[in-house]
Design a protein around this motif. Structure first.
Motif, PDB file in Angstrom:
ATOM      1  N   ARG A 255      14.330  19.194  85.164  1.00 47.68           N
ATOM      2  CA  ARG A 255      14.645  20.421  85.896  1.00 47.68           C
ATOM      3  C   ARG A 255      13.902  21.590  85.251  1.00 47.68           C
ATOM      4  NH1 ARG A 255      21.008  20.069  85.362  1.00 47.68           N
ATOM      5  NH2 ARG A 255      20.891  22.251  86.014  1.00 47.68           N
ATOM      6  N   GLN A 256      14.011  22.745  85.851  1.00 47.50           N
ATOM      7  CA  GLN A 256      13.334  23.938  85.332  1.00 47.50           C
ATOM      8  C   GLN A 256      14.064  24.539  84.138  1.00 47.50           C
ATOM      9  OE1 GLN A 256      10.480  26.127  87.404  1.00 47.50           O
ATOM     10  NE2 GLN A 256      10.065  23.996  86.878  1.00 47.50           N
ATOM     11  N   MET A 257      15.321  24.195  83.979  1.00 48.07           N
ATOM     12  CA  MET A 257      16.140  24.782  82.916  1.00 48.07           C
ATOM     13  C   MET A 257      15.806  24.166  81.563  1.00 48.07           C
ATOM     14  SD  MET A 257      20.329  24.793  82.669  1.00 48.07           S
ATOM     15  CE  MET A 257      20.547  26.204  83.772  1.00 48.07           C
ATOM     16  N   SER A 258      15.855  24.996  80.527  1.00 52.76           N
ATOM     17  CA  SER A 258      15.705  24.517  79.153  1.00 52.76           C
ATOM     18  C   SER A 258      16.737  25.199  78.267  1.00 52.76           C
ATOM     19  CB  SER A 258      14.296  24.801  78.623  1.00 52.76           C
ATOM     20  OG  SER A 258      14.055  26.194  78.564  1.00 52.76           O
ATOM     21  N   VAL A 259      17.065  24.547  77.168  1.00 51.53           N
ATOM     22  CA  VAL A 259      18.090  25.051  76.261  1.00 51.53           C
ATOM     23  C   VAL A 259      17.635  24.887  74.819  1.00 51.53           C
ATOM     24  CG1 VAL A 259      20.442  24.716  75.392  1.00 51.53           C
ATOM     25  CG2 VAL A 259      20.017  24.592  77.843  1.00 51.53           C
ATOM     26  N   ILE A 260      17.809  25.931  74.032  1.00 52.29           N
ATOM     27  CA  ILE A 260      17.624  25.844  72.588  1.00 52.29           C
ATOM     28  C   ILE A 260      18.988  25.527  71.985  1.00 52.29           C
ATOM     29  CG2 ILE A 260      17.072  27.119  70.489  1.00 52.29           C
ATOM     30  CD1 ILE A 260      15.039  28.715  72.108  1.00 52.29           C
ATOM     31  N   VAL A 261      19.084  24.401  71.288  1.00 51.07           N
ATOM     32  CA  VAL A 261      20.343  23.966  70.683  1.00 51.07           C
ATOM     33  C   VAL A 261      20.360  24.427  69.230  1.00 51.07           C
ATOM     34  CG1 VAL A 261      21.865  22.016  70.217  1.00 51.07           C
ATOM     35  CG2 VAL A 261      20.322  21.950  72.200  1.00 51.07           C
ATOM     36  N   ILE A 262      21.389  25.199  68.882  1.00 51.33           N
ATOM     37  CA  ILE A 262      21.458  25.820  67.554  1.00 51.33           C
ATOM     38  C   ILE A 262      22.579  25.164  66.747  1.00 51.33           C
ATOM     39  CG2 ILE A 262      21.693  27.986  66.296  1.00 51.33           C
ATOM     40  CD1 ILE A 262      20.844  29.473  68.803  1.00 51.33           C
ATOM     41  N   PRO A 263      22.238  24.402  65.723  1.00 46.07           N
ATOM     42  CA  PRO A 263      23.272  23.720  64.931  1.00 46.07           C
ATOM     43  C   PRO A 263      24.069  24.678  64.067  1.00 46.07           C
ATOM     44  CG  PRO A 263      21.108  23.357  63.965  1.00 46.07           C
ATOM     45  CD  PRO A 263      20.872  24.088  65.262  1.00 46.07           C
ATOM     46  N   GLY A 264      25.278  24.274  63.738  1.00 47.01           N
ATOM     47  CA  GLY A 264      26.118  25.048  62.830  1.00 47.01           C
ATOM     48  C   GLY A 264      25.945  24.582  61.400  1.00 47.01           C
ATOM     49  N   GLY A 265      26.931  24.949  60.587  1.00 46.20           N
ATOM     50  CA  GLY A 265      26.883  24.594  59.174  1.00 46.20           C
ATOM     51  C   GLY A 265      27.278  25.739  58.267  1.00 46.20           C
ATOM     52  N   GLY A 266      27.970  26.728  58.850  1.00 47.66           N
ATOM     53  CA  GLY A 266      28.486  27.828  58.034  1.00 47.66           C
ATOM     54  C   GLY A 266      27.425  28.735  57.468  1.00 47.66           C
ATOM     55  N   TYR A 267      26.213  28.737  58.027  1.00 50.78           N
ATOM     56  CA  TYR A 267      25.081  29.517  57.523  1.00 50.78           C
ATOM     57  C   TYR A 267      24.702  29.122  56.093  1.00 50.78           C
ATOM     58  CZ  TYR A 267      24.814  32.884  61.430  1.00 50.78           C
ATOM     59  OH  TYR A 267      24.621  33.489  62.657  1.00 50.78           O
ATOM     60  N   SER A 268      25.181  27.944  55.651  1.00 50.42           N
ATOM     61  CA  SER A 268      24.809  27.471  54.315  1.00 50.42           C
ATOM     62  C   SER A 268      24.099  26.125  54.375  1.00 50.42           C
ATOM     63  CB  SER A 268      26.041  27.357  53.418  1.00 50.42           C
ATOM     64  OG  SER A 268      26.966  26.416  53.951  1.00 50.42           O
TER      65      SER A 268
END
Length: 299
Positions: A65-78
């Motif tokens: 499809r035309q849609m795209s997503v940037i997936v941003i992992p967590g981890g408490g900024y550490s």
């Protein structure tokens, strides 16, 4: 020891399943970097300070499809929790025909970073610009680039959704490309950095102690405006790591500013939204998210 080796094997296999590793900063233009460790002067950076990247997970061209997503992992900024909080979600998005790009971003605790609270934001902004600039390469639409963030990754997704100031410093034809996503999905996100904060995320991002001014500035419910993109929030009521009030505060601010969005709070599930959930009710987040994303692309 065996368990650690097994987990490392799973993470490595997920890296290898990505079709492409993309270095999205133009060479020599990544800001907010010392380029060497201040304590030793060594030019070679350790693994956690290496240049940020996107890992591309692409559906077959005929299903794309035309849609795209940037997936941003967590981890408490550490740290960055890639597997459940990123790679699995990226692969699931592919089953919906959505191109997914997992973001490896600089941590505010990295010894290479000069200003801790803006490094991850700069990377997220530059990644969005890169996808829009090169959208034709993957047959995606530059006006349908969104973000999905989990936990502290949800805070970064909310930050890039609401901070319109361009911190990338990129010039020429990069300058006029928006760094704000077209939509956002926040999974058990860190939003408030005050009373309801996940203290580990706050301390990593802002330092300990953080000033009241910085806490207010980076509590994302305070940054929502009429320009905030449509957002869906998913949380569990029994989340003891990041209380559900975080999502409630954000959605309340969205309602006040008439931002289109949805809030889903499940009674159980803890601090976990992944592709495989043990809780049957919580498992429905995928269908709800799928339908919500379709509503965005159909507009």
């Amino acid at each position: 020891m065996k368990k650690t080796a097994f987990l490392l094997m799973i993470i490595l296999s997920s890296f290898l399943s990505a079709q492409e590793k993309i270095m999205f900063w133009p060479k020599g233009e990544m800001p907010n970097s010392r380029k060497r460790l201040p304590e030793t002067g060594i030019k070679k950076m350790p693994a956690d300070t290496e240049e940020p990247a996107l890992f591309a997970f692409l559906p077959p061209p005929k299903e794309r499809r035309q849609m795209s997503v940037i997936v941003i992992p967590g981890g408490g900024y550490s740290k960055l929790v890639y597997d459940e909080g990123a790679f699995q979600i990226a692969k699931w998005l592919n089953t919906q025909g959505i191109s997914a790009f997992v973001l490896k971003y600089r941590l505010p605790t990295s010894p290479d970073v000069v200003q801790r609270e803006t490094a991850a934001l700069q990377d997220a902004q530059a990644a969005i610009k890169y996808l829009r600039k090169n959208a034709a390469q993957w047959n995606i639409a530059p006006q349908l680039v969104g973000v999905i963030g989990t936990s502290a990754g949800g805070h970064l997704a909310a930050s890039v959704s609401n901070i319109a100031t361009d911190y990338t410093g990129l010039k020429n034809d990069w300058k006029d490309i928006s760094s704000v996503p077209d939509f956002a999905v926040l999974l058990c996100p860190v939003i408030d950095l005050g009373e309801f904060a996940h203290t580990g995320s706050r301390n990593s991002l802002l330092g300990d102690p953080a000033s009241p001014e910085k806490i207010a500035e980076y509590s994302m419910q305070n940054r929502v405006s009429g320009k905030t993109p449509p957002t869906a929030l998913f949380h569990a009521q029994d989340d003891t790591a990041v209380p559900a009030i975080n999502s409630i505060l954000y959605y309340k601010a969205m309602t006040r500013h008439q931002v289109k969005g949805s809030l889903f709070i499940f009674p159980e599930g803890g601090h976990r939204f992944s592709v495989t959930n043990k809780n049957e009710l919580n498992e429905n987040w995928k269908k709800l998210c799928e339908d919500w994303l379709k509503s965005i692309s159909d507009e």
